[in-house]
Design an enzyme around this catalytic site. Structure first.
Site, mmCIF file in Angstrom:
data_model
loop_
_atom_site.group_PDB
_atom_site.id
_atom_site.type_symbol
_atom_site.label_atom_id
_atom_site.label_comp_id
_atom_site.label_asym_id
_atom_site.label_seq_id
_atom_site.Cartn_x
_atom_site.Cartn_y
_atom_site.Cartn_z
ATOM 1 N N TRP A 137 0.879 -1.192 0.000
ATOM 2 C CA TRP A 137 0.000 0.000 0.000
ATOM 3 C C TRP A 137 0.904 1.227 0.000
ATOM 4 C CZ3 TRP A 137 -5.523 0.462 0.663
ATOM 5 C CH2 TRP A 137 -5.967 1.796 0.697
ATOM 6 N N GLU A 210 7.747 -1.326 1.512
ATOM 7 C CA GLU A 210 7.612 -1.053 2.938
ATOM 8 C C GLU A 210 8.459 -2.074 3.698
ATOM 9 O OE1 GLU A 210 3.092 -0.603 3.818
ATOM 10 O OE2 GLU A 210 3.320 -1.661 1.903
ATOM 11 N N ASP A 243 9.345 3.055 1.687
ATOM 12 C CA ASP A 243 8.194 3.805 2.184
ATOM 13 C C ASP A 243 8.050 3.490 3.675
ATOM 14 O OD1 ASP A 243 5.715 4.770 2.893
ATOM 15 O OD2 ASP A 243 4.604 3.771 1.290
ATOM 16 N N GLN A 246 4.653 4.154 8.088
ATOM 17 C CA GLN A 246 4.230 3.646 9.386
ATOM 18 C C GLN A 246 5.388 3.173 10.255
ATOM 19 O OE1 GLN A 246 0.762 1.103 9.440
ATOM 20 N NE2 GLN A 246 0.002 1.953 7.527
ATOM 21 N N LYS A 272 2.767 10.163 7.912
ATOM 22 C CA LYS A 272 2.089 9.719 9.127
ATOM 23 C C LYS A 272 2.838 10.105 10.407
ATOM 24 C CE LYS A 272 -0.425 5.813 7.077
ATOM 25 N NZ LYS A 272 -1.798 6.235 7.324
ATOM 26 N N ARG A 406 -4.001 -4.920 12.867
ATOM 27 C CA ARG A 406 -2.814 -4.058 12.879
ATOM 28 C C ARG A 406 -2.833 -3.285 14.194
ATOM 29 N NH1 ARG A 406 -2.538 -0.327 7.852
ATOM 30 N NH2 ARG A 406 -4.722 0.056 8.363
#
Length: 435
Positions: A137, A210, A243, A246, A272, A406
């Protein structure tokens, strides 16, 4: 009657809001503070997702509040060619935290930062093919959406030309196995790139990844994988984009997740966590790549590029993370959370796996059939039961995945609040199993 049952509120929401994903939670949130959000009845709901995985300092941190008030009174927004001290200072601070990535661009969202990173990679390499993981994502805009494979691909027309995916390594459901049944990620990676080379037109520009695939079900890249992926990219003249929307700013127990592996990407994107809930993202790269991009006329204007307000907030986030020793705290609290979730797993067979790093963990719900079959209904029931008991958790429901929670509470969460959340999860699972 509960004030959350305000008929006029829900009717207005139903009449006027475009629905954009999961159903809305059955509560009206009036305020948030620390590790909790509070509904219209004043009920405290423990936030185990840090808002949208962003509020690493919890809600309403006093130093963030003070920074916003001060900066709004000073200067919040300017024309894109005007610079302020917070922007330059934040770039300097981030560069010091990620040696080698000394050039920084500030934007607003994660998708925006990935758009800019991919655009830069295409310009610098002169190529256009972008590779990502099958459960990735990276955003819902343009080429970021074209590099997103976990959801949202059907019904929107063709993706960007040159979009490719390879399997995401999954130790719980390995495609390639060692004799002992464990994941053989090197063979999987070799096989994936062999297929990729067969499909490529010779224009491989970048791989965007990620370190822990969050929306894909908290799939962590195994130790050694990142170095092997970087080598694959170098052999093909590709850039490696990481990326860390998070995983950045301490959540995994390192300032950046890639630092555990000793592998520095060519381009790093942050979002974020760097804004702690406010819209701030960053693109970081090497001086050499930036120079080539500049010479080739790199263009990426947005309305809020280099805005001073979010930059000032980013500085405060880094100050608080340093002063409150939150990187080390993520490891400490993460170990407590992991242990608590594993205890639930040991008690209930429907909890198939607990995985992740630091304060970014996944708990996967499966059917008790012995073949690790996903149980989406049980996962949804557990989520609803936990919410009724005062805990907000997010569950991933993707094809081929189990219902994966999550779990990413604020780095500032207390030991007692963690125990409260673990207890609620255990009680929710118990209640749903007993039905």
């Amino acid at each position: 009657m509960s004030r959350n049952d305000d008929a006029a509120f829900w009717q207005s929401a139903n009449n006027h809001l475009i629905r954009y994903g999961s159903p809305f939670d059955p509560a009206i949130i009036e305020r948030a503070k620390g590790s909790y959000v509070y509904d219209a009845d004043g009920r405290a709901i423990l936030d185990f997702t840090s808002g949208q995985m962003s509020a690493v300092l919890g809600h309403g941190h006093p130093r963030i509040v003070e920074t916003v008030q001060r900066q709004v009174e000073t200067v919040a927004h300017l024309f894109s060619s005007m610079l302020t001290r917070p922007v330059v200072e934040l770039a300097e601070r981030l560069a010091a935290l990620a040696p080698g990535l000394e050039k920084v661009l500030f934007l607003s969202t994660g998708a925006e930062s990935n758009e800019a990173a991919i655009r830069m990679a295409k310009l610098v390499t002169g190529k256009h093919e972008i590779v990502a993981f099958s459960k990735s994502w990276h955003g819902m805009t343009g080429v970021a959406a074209s590099a997103t494979y976990s959801a949202g691909r059907k019904g929107y027309g063709p993706a960007a030309v040159g979009s490719f995916a390879i399997p995401a390594p999954n130790a719980f459901r390995p495609r390639f196995k060692h004799p002992d049944g464990s994941l053989d990620w090197q063979t999987e990676l070799d096989d994936a790139f062999e297929l990729l080379d067969a499909q490529s037109t010779g224009n491989l520009a970048a791989f965007v990844a990620e370190p822990i695939l969050s929306s894909g079900g908290i799939l962590e890249l195994p130790k050694g994988y990142l170095a092997a992926l970087k080598k694959k990219c170098e052999e093909r003249g590709m850039l490696l984009i990481l990326d860390e929307a998070q995983t950045g700013i301490g959540r995994t127990g390192d300032m950046f997740a890639f630092q555990r592996d000793g592998v520095t990407p060519d381009i790093l994107t942050l979002s974020k966590t760097i804004g702690a809930g406010l819209p701030l993202s960053a693109v970081m790269t090497t001086p050499e790549i930036e120079q080539v991009a500049y010479e080739k006329g790199f263009l990426f204007y947005t309305t809020h590029v280099s805005d001073p307000l979010p930059a000032a907030v980013g500085l405060t986030v880094l100050d608080v993370v340093r002063d409150e020793k939150l990187v080390a705290r993520a490891s400490q609290m993460g170990a407590q959370l992991f242990e608590g979730l594993c205890a639930i797993k040991d008690q209930y067979p429907c909890v198939g796996d607990v995985r992740g790093r630091g304060l970014l963990l996944g708990m996967e719900i499966i059917k008790e059939t012995g073949n690790r079959e996903p149980d989406h209904d049980m996962g949804a029931a557990i989520m609803a039961e936990a919410f009724k008991r005062g805990l907000s958790m997010n569950i991933v429901k993707m094809p081929g995945m189990g219902g994966v929670f999550r779990i990413a509470p604020p780095l500032t969460i207390s030991s007692e609040e963690l125990d409260q959340g673990i207890s609620i999860i255990g009680d929710a699972v118990k209640a749903c199993v007993a039905r």
